[in-house]
Design a protein around this motif. Structure first.
Motif, mmCIF file in Angstrom:
data_model
loop_
_atom_site.group_PDB
_atom_site.id
_atom_site.type_symbol
_atom_site.label_atom_id
_atom_site.label_comp_id
_atom_site.label_asym_id
_atom_site.label_seq_id
_atom_site.Cartn_x
_atom_site.Cartn_y
_atom_site.Cartn_z
ATOM 1 N N GLU A 84 15.519 48.314 31.663
ATOM 2 C CA GLU A 84 15.377 47.012 31.884
ATOM 3 C C GLU A 84 16.384 46.344 31.373
ATOM 4 N N ALA A 85 16.653 46.236 30.178
ATOM 5 C CA ALA A 85 17.818 45.506 29.648
ATOM 6 C C ALA A 85 19.233 45.774 30.345
ATOM 7 N N LEU A 86 19.345 47.202 30.637
ATOM 8 C CA LEU A 86 20.559 47.277 31.366
ATOM 9 C C LEU A 86 20.609 46.675 32.684
ATOM 10 N N SER A 87 19.690 46.548 33.322
ATOM 11 C CA SER A 87 19.752 45.857 34.529
ATOM 12 C C SER A 87 20.515 44.506 34.353
ATOM 13 N N GLY A 88 19.993 43.660 33.303
ATOM 14 C CA GLY A 88 20.596 42.444 32.886
ATOM 15 C C GLY A 88 21.919 42.561 32.761
ATOM 16 N N LEU A 89 22.233 43.534 31.768
ATOM 17 C CA LEU A 89 23.533 43.715 31.150
ATOM 18 C C LEU A 89 24.708 43.991 32.558
ATOM 19 N N LEU A 90 24.144 44.701 33.258
ATOM 20 C CA LEU A 90 25.104 45.215 34.590
ATOM 21 C C LEU A 90 25.158 43.948 35.418
ATOM 22 N N LEU A 91 24.223 43.239 35.655
ATOM 23 C CA LEU A 91 24.329 41.976 36.513
ATOM 24 C C LEU A 91 25.258 40.966 36.082
ATOM 25 N N VAL A 92 25.279 40.832 34.690
ATOM 26 C CA VAL A 92 26.205 39.821 34.280
ATOM 27 C C VAL A 92 27.548 40.107 33.990
ATOM 28 N N LEU A 93 27.720 41.371 33.836
ATOM 29 C CA LEU A 93 29.103 42.070 33.510
ATOM 30 C C LEU A 93 29.603 42.024 35.173
ATOM 31 N N PHE A 94 28.822 42.225 36.106
ATOM 32 C CA PHE A 94 29.352 42.394 37.534
ATOM 33 C C PHE A 94 29.973 40.868 37.807
ATOM 34 N N VAL A 95 28.850 39.934 37.623
ATOM 35 C CA VAL A 95 29.606 38.453 37.879
ATOM 36 C C VAL A 95 30.781 38.133 37.292
ATOM 37 N N ALA A 96 30.833 38.528 35.982
ATOM 38 C CA ALA A 96 32.212 38.260 35.087
ATOM 39 C C ALA A 96 33.272 38.823 35.788
ATOM 40 N N MET A 97 33.137 40.037 35.917
ATOM 41 C CA MET A 97 34.353 40.731 36.470
ATOM 42 C C MET A 97 34.824 40.129 37.869
ATOM 43 N N ILE A 98 33.834 40.118 38.772
ATOM 44 C CA ILE A 98 34.134 39.735 39.958
ATOM 45 C C ILE A 98 34.692 38.424 40.237
ATOM 46 N N SER A 99 34.495 37.333 38.980
ATOM 47 C CA SER A 99 34.833 36.200 39.250
ATOM 48 C C SER A 99 36.319 36.144 38.853
ATOM 49 N N ALA A 100 36.968 37.383 38.341
ATOM 50 C CA ALA A 100 38.338 37.330 37.727
ATOM 51 C C ALA A 100 39.346 37.949 39.212
ATOM 52 N N THR A 101 38.613 38.158 40.104
ATOM 53 C CA THR A 101 39.427 38.689 41.128
ATOM 54 C C THR A 101 39.105 38.010 42.504
ATOM 55 N N VAL A 102 37.775 37.248 42.477
ATOM 56 C CA VAL A 102 37.120 36.749 43.953
ATOM 57 C C VAL A 102 38.323 35.761 44.387
ATOM 58 N N VAL A 103 38.910 35.172 43.635
ATOM 59 C CA VAL A 103 39.784 34.045 44.000
ATOM 60 C C VAL A 103 41.329 34.530 44.723
ATOM 61 N N SER A 104 41.578 35.727 44.342
ATOM 62 C CA SER A 104 42.733 36.207 44.599
ATOM 63 C C SER A 104 43.155 36.224 45.997
ATOM 64 N N VAL A 105 42.174 36.598 46.876
ATOM 65 C CA VAL A 105 42.506 36.166 48.437
ATOM 66 C C VAL A 105 42.596 34.734 49.144
ATOM 67 N N ALA A 106 41.340 34.136 48.113
ATOM 68 C CA ALA A 106 41.216 32.678 48.869
ATOM 69 C C ALA A 106 42.205 31.710 48.225
ATOM 70 N N LEU A 107 42.992 32.055 47.133
ATOM 71 C CA LEU A 107 43.818 31.193 46.392
ATOM 72 C C LEU A 107 44.630 30.324 47.130
ATOM 73 N N PRO A 108 45.509 30.905 48.170
ATOM 74 C CA PRO A 108 46.468 30.112 49.084
ATOM 75 C C PRO A 108 45.565 28.858 49.643
ATOM 76 N N GLN A 109 44.080 29.011 50.221
ATOM 77 C CA GLN A 109 43.443 28.022 50.725
ATOM 78 C C GLN A 109 42.979 27.070 49.714
ATOM 79 N N ILE A 110 42.838 27.353 48.318
ATOM 80 C CA ILE A 110 42.191 26.471 47.289
ATOM 81 C C ILE A 110 43.525 25.454 46.927
ATOM 82 N N ILE A 111 44.753 26.228 46.838
ATOM 83 C CA ILE A 111 45.696 25.347 46.180
ATOM 84 C C ILE A 111 46.071 24.513 47.394
#
Length: 514
Positions: A8-35
């Protein structure tokens, strides 16, 4: 905690870890549009990525040490709030200066979440059983790293969403993770009256690492490798780290415990982790660019083409994690993983703009399998050598060096790529009889390939395709270093207790390969 409570605790840990990690790379493709939307320039383009990486990398060992001194659950909840608020702020940024500042704060949250999830897991589960659960963590981290560009591409290609949702999308998931962990995570409260925080060490480490990473980011573009700027930054950064090392050897509660990382097993595991870090970050960043520029695919299609790597990581980390828990041994799986990683890099070193996608997919699958088998098992090697009271600092140290390797790797490989592309484009234009004025690569310098004349498009795509193979040749050499480091790890069995025996921690540490 019972097995059910752990899950039960692991489900919360995995969820928050996934969001943190994906936030590091999610902008890489959209960055030209953002800038473009915020009317930024190329320097600011780089800093939107660099700001979060700097903050995340430099703060990782600090968060790890704080987890040894204070309540782990409370620290995790604080880091979730920091990350959530910073994500909202990034989404509402009105100019690139604001976005860069908010991304730095977001990086603090990302670094905290990446290390604290591992520390909390180590406080719940014995090293032998932890292999299985670390497999889940490794799968989530790697899938998020590779899947981030895919999600960013989908958002960038969806007109009714817009680039701001690259940041907003994290908020509902972090709220859900906060509520889930508040209900399911039960750890003993830490109340230490003799707390001593190493402020000087933390400041010096963060400053030294930041100066060196800033140098790696801009050298070769804004100033030459042999220049006064290079001398000032390199000498200054090394001096700061030298003073930090001296401070860490003197204080009672060092941020980075030298007595841990200077031992044979942790030192070798850290060295091997540098290669794995480069595989994680370099693979997702440059392969996405290869498919878009070198092969002419759109953001969403480019993200989809990295799926073989994602599948390789997901399957290998999960399966090897279970096998590690069953056998109690890590070295065989680390060695096999790094051999497979080396084979994948060697294959990618042969690609160009005309290589069949089937071959590229096979090579990416091998890289994914190699990362999945080695990444979390290297963390487990270090965690197995230290008592529970040092688990945060030890986990923070290896995560810090892996992240540092990834950050430096992306910057160095990016510089190699840029130089090779510039020379190849210039040579291609000259061979085609197209006159070049000023910068030799100016005619192909735009990443908007579709706006270039057809003959120039072919030259630019060929240059990026061949340059991508060249940088993976460099990665192959680095993977060899990681494999050699892992080969010298001492075989050891994972202990089946949460902590080292109180009566003889030194003897136990020695038996686990310290």
């Amino acid at each position: 905690m019972t097995h059910r409570q752990v899950l039960e605790a692991l489900s919360g840990l995995l969820l928050v870890l996934f969001v943190a990690m994906i936030s590091a790379t999610v902008v890489s493709v959209a960055l030209p549009q953002i800038i473009g939307a915020l009317e930024g320039n190329q320097s600011q383009y780089t800093w939107v990525v660099t700001a979060s990486l700097l903050a995340s990398t430099a703060s990782t060992p600090i968060w790890g040490k704080l987890a040894d001194l204070f309540d782990k659950k409370l620290l995790l909840q604080i880091s979730i709030v920091i990350f959530m608020v910073a994500s909202l702020a990034c989404g509402f940024a009105q100019n690139t200066g604001q976005l860069i500042a908010f991304r730095a704060v977001q990086g603090l949250g990302m670094g905290a979440l990446q290390i604290l999830t591992q520390v909390v897991l180590a406080a719940m589960i014995t090293p032998k059983e932890r292999g299985r659960y670390n497999g889940y963590l490794g799968a989530v981290m790697a899938v998020a790293t590779v899947g981030g560009p895919l999600l960013g591409g989908l958002i960038a290609d969806t007109s009714w969403l817009g680039w701001r949702w690259c940041f907003f999308i994290a908020v509902p998931f972090t709220v859900a993770a906060f509520a889930l962990l508040a209900k399911t995570l039960h750890l003993p409260s830490v109340r230490r009256s003799d707390v001593s925080i190493d402020y000087w060490g933390a400041t010096l480490i963060a400053a030294g690492v930041s100066v060196l990473l800033i140098w790696v980011t801009f050298v070769g573009n804004d100033f030459d490798w042999l220049s006064w700027q290079t001398a000032a930054m390199v000498i200054g950064g090394l001096l700061l780290l030298a003073v930090a090392t001296w401070v860490e050897s003197k204080v009672r509660e060092p941020v980075v415990p030298l007595h841990v990382i200077s031992r044979r097993t942790p030192a070798l595991a850290i060295l091997a982790s540098l290669a794995v870090g480069m595989a994680m970050f370099g693979g997702s960043v440059f392969l996405g660019q290869y498919f878009q520029i070198g092969r002419g695919y759109g953001p969403t299609a480019a993200g989809l083409m990295t799926v073989p790597m994602m599948i390789g990581v997901l399957l290998s980390s999960t399966v090897s994690g279970k096998m590690v828990s069953k056998s109690g041994r890590t070295k065989p799986y680390i060695l096999v993983g790094l051999v497979v990683l080396l084979a994948g890099f060697a294959g990618l070193a042969t690609i160009d703009h005309e290589t069949t996608l089937v071959l590229v997919s096979v090579y990416m699958l091998l890289v994914g399998v190699g990362v999945g088998m080695s990444m979390q098992n290297l963390v487990l090697v270090i965690q197995n050598t230290v008592p529970l009271s040092e688990i945060g600092a030890a986990s923070g140290a290896i995560t810090f060096f892996r992240s540092l390797g990834g950050t430096v790797g992306v910057s160095v490989l990016g510089a190699v790529l840029a130089n090779r592309v510039a020379s190849d484009i210039a040579a291609g234009l000259a061979k085609a009889g197209i006159p070049v004025a000023g910068d030799a690569a100016a005619a192909g310098g735009s990443l908007n390939i579709a706006a270039l004349p057809e003959p120039v498009q072919q030259i630019v795509r060929a240059a990026y395709g061949e340059a991508t193979g060249h940088i993976f040749l460099v990665s192959t050499g680095i993977a060899v270093v990681g494999l050699l480091a892992a080969a010298f790890l001492r075989p050891a069995r994972l202990r089946d207790s949460l902590d080292l025996p109180a009566q003889a921690p030194k003897q136990e540490a020695a038996s686990t390969g310290a």
